[in-house]
Scaffold this active site. Structure first.
Site, PDB file in Angstrom:
ATOM      1  N   LYS A  86       0.714  -1.187   0.141  1.00 53.78           N
ATOM      2  CA  LYS A  86       0.492  -0.394   0.250  1.00 53.78           C
ATOM      3  C   LYS A  86       0.705   1.097  -0.073  1.00 53.78           C
ATOM      4  CE  LYS A  86      -2.165  -1.041   4.316  1.00 53.78           C
ATOM      5  NZ  LYS A  86      -1.333  -1.888   4.275  1.00 53.78           N
ATOM      6  N   ARG A 163      -9.434   1.144   8.836  1.00 51.06           N
ATOM      7  CA  ARG A 163      -9.377   0.034   8.938  1.00 51.06           C
ATOM      8  C   ARG A 163     -10.085  -0.747   9.739  1.00 51.06           C
ATOM      9  NH1 ARG A 163      -2.988   0.194   8.899  1.00 51.06           N
ATOM     10  NH2 ARG A 163      -2.217  -1.648   9.605  1.00 51.06           N
ATOM     11  N   ARG A 197      10.729  -6.581   4.433  1.00 44.88           N
ATOM     12  CA  ARG A 197      11.115  -5.143   4.290  1.00 44.88           C
ATOM     13  C   ARG A 197      12.117  -4.086   5.863  1.00 44.88           C
ATOM     14  NH1 ARG A 197       5.397  -3.325   4.863  1.00 44.88           N
ATOM     15  NH2 ARG A 197       5.180  -4.340   6.965  1.00 44.88           N
ATOM     16  N   ARG A 241      11.146  -3.142  10.832  1.00 48.51           N
ATOM     17  CA  ARG A 241       9.822  -2.594  11.960  1.00 48.51           C
ATOM     18  C   ARG A 241       9.924  -3.534  12.751  1.00 48.51           C
ATOM     19  NH1 ARG A 241       5.114  -0.664   8.019  1.00 48.51           N
ATOM     20  NH2 ARG A 241       3.754  -2.362  10.309  1.00 48.51           N
ATOM     21  N   ARG A 252      -1.032  -8.954  12.764  1.00 52.79           N
ATOM     22  CA  ARG A 252      -1.711  -8.328  11.429  1.00 52.79           C
ATOM     23  C   ARG A 252      -3.181  -9.308  10.740  1.00 52.79           C
ATOM     24  NH1 ARG A 252       3.573  -6.461  10.226  1.00 52.79           N
ATOM     25  NH2 ARG A 252       3.040  -4.854   9.070  1.00 52.79           N
TER      26      ARG A 252
END
Ligand code: ADP
Length: 306
Positions: A86, A163, A197, A241, A252
């Site tokens: 996203k 969300r 990531r 992260r 998640r």
């Protein structure tokens, strides 16, 4: 002072069980915009008219999109599972169409880094992969919108908000969202993308070390997604992260299925949802996304190779 009282009204209202009350307060902060569509130089947006161009996209199955006055800045939302990309596509589109990319995840991380009063409360929630309360997220988003408004920002691409259905109801109550782009990626790739990531601790650039090859199987085509390596100057400054560990990413993804998936239906029944299956990495997906949105990127040769 006005800023504080407006924000706290929104936050207080978000605590109330009545979505209408929340919407009323939030409307101080998100207003329908009726200014000219602005664009960056790399975009052919002088010919872009959301009413005509997106409405023309029959293959996207958009149905009859509710449209605001011709020519105002876009108000788009990006939906999609953690790891789908996203942030990558919202940020590219925001540069292209000349509206701010507002990621509520970034607002939360900024708050965490600030060691302000909310910081320790948020840290535990975020590091477990849970959602922060509607009240807090609306407060953070409201403040961000107020800052933007003061700088003359118009339009937005929201990433990570709404969300929950309640957040969607509140947003719908205060402004017209033109389009919700629901990014979809094969499940096998999502976890690997989150775990790969990396962020440059100095410049904030986002990279991905995961290179994904899914073999064709049982009639399903294979898929290749190349890595997005950092440039040499960032390579030694990469951080991960804290919520990108396997256990937390799985949590998640579960929360996305239970709590955010219904937001897709919320927009689907309103005829605003553009389903977009990512065919692979950025080079293939970016040009396909632009076609789905009827946009052109004259800088594409340069950016899609990034
Ligand atoms: P993801 O990569 O999972 O999409 P984000 O960067 O968007 O993650 O968000 C990071 C975290 O910030 C979330 O796991 C959640 O704790 C919090 N967060 C962000 N946006 C929202 C929201 N709209 N509502 C509640 N919590 C949010």
């Amino acid at each position: 002072m006005a800023v504080f009282s407006r924000c706290s009204r929104a936050a207080t209202a978000a605590r109330t069980p009545n979505a209408a009350a929340s919407a009323a307060a939030f409307s101080y902060l998100i207003r329908p915009l009726s200014h000219s569509f602005s664009s960056s130089s790399s975009c052919s947006s002088s010919t872009f008219d959301p009413e005509i161009d997106i409405g023309r996209n029959k293959s996207a199955g958009l149905g009859t999109l509710k449209r605001e006055p011709k020519g105002r800045n876009v108000q788009w939302v990006f939906l999609g599972c953690p790891g789908v990309g996203k942030g990558t596509y919202a940020s590219r589109l925001s540069n292209l169409v000349g509206v701010p990319h507002i990621a509520t995840g970034d607002l939360v991380r900024d708050e965490l880094a600030s060691s302000g009063p909310l910081s320790s409360q948020l840290k535990e929630i975020v590091n477990q992969g849970k959602l922060v309360s509607d009240e807090i997220i609306i407060d953070l988003l409201s403040k961000r919108l107020e800052k933007g408004e003061a700088k003359g920002e118009m339009g937005f691409i929201l990433d990570g908000f709404p969300r929950t259905v309640r957040q969607a109801e509140i947003l719908e109550g205060v402004t017209d969202i033109d389009l919700v782009i629901n990014l979809k990626l094969r499940e096998e790739a999502l976890l690997a993308k989150c775990l790969g990531r990396r962020i440059c601790s100095e410049c904030g650039g986002n990279y991905n070390l995961a290179s994904i090859d899914i073999k064709a199987e049982n009639g399903r085509p294979g898929m290749h997604m190349g890595s997005l390596p950092p440039p040499p100057e960032c390579a030694s400054k990469l951080i991960t992260r804290p919520d990108d560990t396997e256990e937390v990413v799985k949590n998640r993804l579960r929360i996305y299925q239970s709590t955010t998936r219904p937001v897709e239906d919320f927009y689907r029944i309103r005829g605003k949802l553009l389903e977009f299956d990512l065919p692979g990495g950025i080079p293939e997906s970016w040009s396909k996304l632009l076609r789905a949105l009827n946009l052109e990127d004259h800088g594409n040769k340069h950016t899609a190779a990034a």
